[in-house]
Design a protein around this motif. Structure first.
Motif, PDB file in Angstrom:
ATOM      1  N   MET A 115       0.834  -1.211   0.000  1.00  0.00           N
ATOM      2  CA  MET A 115       0.000   0.000   0.000  1.00  0.00           C
ATOM      3  C   MET A 115       0.858   1.246   0.000  1.00  0.00           C
ATOM      4  SD  MET A 115      -3.382   0.552   0.186  1.00  0.00           S
ATOM      5  CE  MET A 115      -3.208   1.755  -1.124  1.00  0.00           C
ATOM      6  N   GLN A 116       1.949   1.217   0.751  1.00  0.00           N
ATOM      7  CA  GLN A 116       2.875   2.351   0.764  1.00  0.00           C
ATOM      8  C   GLN A 116       3.437   2.596  -0.635  1.00  0.00           C
ATOM      9  OE1 GLN A 116       6.661   1.803   2.812  1.00  0.00           O
ATOM     10  NE2 GLN A 116       6.647   3.940   3.464  1.00  0.00           N
ATOM     11  N   GLY A 117       3.842   1.527  -1.312  1.00  0.00           N
ATOM     12  CA  GLY A 117       4.378   1.665  -2.659  1.00  0.00           C
ATOM     13  C   GLY A 117       3.368   2.269  -3.619  1.00  0.00           C
ATOM     14  N   ALA A 118       2.102   1.806  -3.512  1.00  0.00           N
ATOM     15  CA  ALA A 118       1.060   2.331  -4.400  1.00  0.00           C
ATOM     16  C   ALA A 118       0.795   3.804  -4.130  1.00  0.00           C
ATOM     17  CB  ALA A 118      -0.221   1.522  -4.217  1.00  0.00           C
TER      18      ALA A 118
ATOM     19  N   THR B 164       4.186   8.799   2.563  1.00  0.00           N
ATOM     20  CA  THR B 164       3.611   7.740   3.394  1.00  0.00           C
ATOM     21  C   THR B 164       4.649   7.160   4.350  1.00  0.00           C
ATOM     22  OG1 THR B 164       2.188   7.154   1.519  1.00  0.00           O
ATOM     23  CG2 THR B 164       2.274   5.597   3.328  1.00  0.00           C
ATOM     24  N   ARG B 165       4.194   6.795   5.551  1.00  0.00           N
ATOM     25  CA  ARG B 165       5.045   6.102   6.519  1.00  0.00           C
ATOM     26  C   ARG B 165       4.333   4.838   6.982  1.00  0.00           C
ATOM     27  NH1 ARG B 165       7.719   9.556   4.742  1.00  0.00           N
ATOM     28  NH2 ARG B 165       9.103  11.053   5.790  1.00  0.00           N
ATOM     29  N   VAL B 166       5.102   3.758   7.107  1.00  0.00           N
ATOM     30  CA  VAL B 166       4.587   2.517   7.698  1.00  0.00           C
ATOM     31  C   VAL B 166       5.148   2.396   9.105  1.00  0.00           C
ATOM     32  CG1 VAL B 166       4.565  -0.011   7.580  1.00  0.00           C
ATOM     33  CG2 VAL B 166       4.354   1.331   5.484  1.00  0.00           C
ATOM     34  N   GLN B 167       4.273   2.127  10.063  1.00  0.00           N
ATOM     35  CA  GLN B 167       4.690   1.876  11.446  1.00  0.00           C
ATOM     36  C   GLN B 167       4.214   0.492  11.857  1.00  0.00           C
ATOM     37  OE1 GLN B 167       3.514   5.007  14.161  1.00  0.00           O
ATOM     38  NE2 GLN B 167       5.159   6.331  13.427  1.00  0.00           N
ATOM     39  N   THR B 168       5.112  -0.282  12.438  1.00  0.00           N
ATOM     40  CA  THR B 168       4.769  -1.650  12.820  1.00  0.00           C
ATOM     41  C   THR B 168       4.781  -1.812  14.337  1.00  0.00           C
ATOM     42  OG1 THR B 168       7.082  -2.338  12.650  1.00  0.00           O
ATOM     43  CG2 THR B 168       5.708  -2.624  10.701  1.00  0.00           C
ATOM     44  N   ALA B 169       3.862  -2.655  14.829  1.00  0.00           N
ATOM     45  CA  ALA B 169       3.794  -2.938  16.260  1.00  0.00           C
ATOM     46  C   ALA B 169       4.881  -3.913  16.693  1.00  0.00           C
ATOM     47  CB  ALA B 169       2.414  -3.499  16.612  1.00  0.00           C
TER      48      ALA B 169
ATOM     49  N   GLN C 170       8.824  -4.623  16.049  1.00  0.00           N
ATOM     50  CA  GLN C 170       9.940  -3.845  15.510  1.00  0.00           C
ATOM     51  C   GLN C 170      10.657  -4.588  14.389  1.00  0.00           C
ATOM     52  OE1 GLN C 170      12.619  -1.774  18.074  1.00  0.00           O
ATOM     53  NE2 GLN C 170      11.062  -1.361  19.634  1.00  0.00           N
ATOM     54  N   MET C 171      10.828  -3.917  13.287  1.00  0.00           N
ATOM     55  CA  MET C 171      11.606  -4.411  12.143  1.00  0.00           C
ATOM     56  C   MET C 171      12.160  -3.171  11.458  1.00  0.00           C
ATOM     57  SD  MET C 171       8.384  -5.950   9.965  1.00  0.00           S
ATOM     58  CE  MET C 171       7.815  -7.045  11.256  1.00  0.00           C
ATOM     59  N   ARG C 172      13.158  -2.579  12.056  1.00  0.00           N
ATOM     60  CA  ARG C 172      13.631  -1.243  11.705  1.00  0.00           C
ATOM     61  C   ARG C 172      14.122  -1.119  10.263  1.00  0.00           C
ATOM     62  NH1 ARG C 172      14.084   2.081  16.125  1.00  0.00           N
ATOM     63  NH2 ARG C 172      13.896   1.085  18.154  1.00  0.00           N
ATOM     64  N   GLU C 173      14.608  -2.218   9.698  1.00  0.00           N
ATOM     65  CA  GLU C 173      15.076  -2.158   8.309  1.00  0.00           C
ATOM     66  C   GLU C 173      13.912  -2.032   7.322  1.00  0.00           C
ATOM     67  OE1 GLU C 173      18.141  -3.930  10.821  1.00  0.00           O
ATOM     68  OE2 GLU C 173      16.032  -4.398  10.487  1.00  0.00           O
ATOM     69  N   VAL C 174      12.699  -2.312   7.796  1.00  0.00           N
ATOM     70  CA  VAL C 174      11.517  -2.336   6.928  1.00  0.00           C
ATOM     71  C   VAL C 174      10.606  -1.135   7.158  1.00  0.00           C
ATOM     72  CG1 VAL C 174       9.410  -3.643   6.399  1.00  0.00           C
ATOM     73  CG2 VAL C 174      11.560  -4.847   6.765  1.00  0.00           C
ATOM     74  N   ALA C 175      10.429  -0.763   8.426  1.00  0.00           N
ATOM     75  CA  ALA C 175       9.478   0.294   8.765  1.00  0.00           C
ATOM     76  C   ALA C 175       9.811   0.872  10.134  1.00  0.00           C
ATOM     77  CB  ALA C 175       8.057  -0.263   8.773  1.00  0.00           C
ATOM     78  N   GLU C 176       9.151   1.980  10.450  1.00  0.00           N
ATOM     79  CA  GLU C 176       9.324   2.590  11.771  1.00  0.00           C
ATOM     80  C   GLU C 176       8.585   1.757  12.820  1.00  0.00           C
ATOM     81  OE1 GLU C 176       7.672   6.493  11.790  1.00  0.00           O
ATOM     82  OE2 GLU C 176       8.967   7.254  10.192  1.00  0.00           O
ATOM     83  N   PRO C 177       9.078   1.749  14.056  1.00  0.00           N
ATOM     84  CA  PRO C 177       8.271   1.160  15.136  1.00  0.00           C
ATOM     85  C   PRO C 177       7.093   2.080  15.438  1.00  0.00           C
ATOM     86  CG  PRO C 177      10.233   2.202  16.036  1.00  0.00           C
ATOM     87  CD  PRO C 177      10.363   2.274  14.540  1.00  0.00           C
ATOM     88  N   TYR C 178       5.992   1.509  15.906  1.00  0.00           N
ATOM     89  CA  TYR C 178       4.830   2.346  16.236  1.00  0.00           C
ATOM     90  C   TYR C 178       5.137   3.189  17.462  1.00  0.00           C
ATOM     91  CZ  TYR C 178       0.464   3.972  18.115  1.00  0.00           C
ATOM     92  OH  TYR C 178      -0.530   4.785  18.628  1.00  0.00           O
TER      93      TYR C 178
END
Length: 238
Positions: free
Chosen positions: A86-89, A97-102, A104-112
């Protein structure tokens, strides 16, 4: 340009909605079409947060012979795939756009981080919340309710595939099913309607967050809801 009814929203997208007619995975055309209408409401000045499901890849309850927690974590990872897609689209449509994940996977997205999410919204960025709440046994519906309360969203837009609102029975199985235009939270709980799970519904009820359930088969419905058109089913305290 018409003044939007809402300033800050949480848009809940099911994973199935991103699969289009394929029924599995991500359909690029469907994704870009949804992104186009999200861009429309973003340009109207609406602060948009998105919660994505993962049912087009995996559901926690799909793991036969597997403990529930492990299966749920796999479902959380499926939501990350959808969030990145969705971010890519959106970025292909020139929407920051920013993706935040619950999880942690810092290489992929920000932590929430709640304050950072709100700051992104205030700066005009779309924020996508992925990996659910980071805890097993909680659905992405509960994530939408929780994040909406945390960022003080005015409404949750629950975009569904294949249905255009809330019915008293599955309209796919029972053609005579009755559609509701308006419901109270307590009606959802008392009638056992399969809109959101009881935890998510209770969270919305406790925090007085209205929910609008509508069909995503026509993605322009997102714009109609923001413009205040009464489509789908409205759920709020009467």
């Amino acid at each position: 340009m018409k003044q939007p009814k809402y300033k800050r929203i949480v848009l809940k997208l099911s994973g199935e909605a991103l699969s289009g007619k394929k029924g599995f995975g991500v359909d690029p055309d469907t994704l870009l079409n949804i992104a186009k209408y999200i861009k429309r409401i973003h340009e109207m000045g609406v602060e948009v947060a998105i919660v994505v499901g993962g049912g087009n890849f995996w559901r926690g309850r799909s793991g036969k012979g597997m403990d529930r927690a492990t299966a749920d974590y796999m479902g959380m990872l499926a939501t990350v795939i959808n969030a990145l897609a969705m971010q890519g689209a959106l970025e292909n449509n020139e929407v920051d756009t920013r993706v935040q994940t619950a999880i942690q996977m810092r290489e992929v997205a920000e932590p929430y981080i709640r304050r950072r999410a709100i700051r992104h919204l205030e700066k005009g960025r779309v924020v996508i919340f992925a990996a659910g709440t980071g805890n097993p046994y909680f659905s992405t519906d509960t994530t939408a309710a929780l994040r909406a309360a945390e960022i003080e969203a005015e409404v949750i837009l629950l975009a569904k595939k294949g249905v255009d609102g809330v019915y008293d029975a599955d309209p796919m199985e029972q053609p005579n099913a009755q559609k509701f235009d308006k419901l109270d939270y307590i009606d959802i709980l008392n009638m056992g309607l399969k809109v959101m799970d009881s935890t998510a519904t209770s969270l919305c009820m406790d925090n007085k967050i209205p929910i609008i359930v509508f069909g995503l088969d026509q993605p322009e419905n997102i714009v109609k809801v923001i413009n205040g058109e009464e489509i789908g089913t409205q759920i709020k305290e009467e």
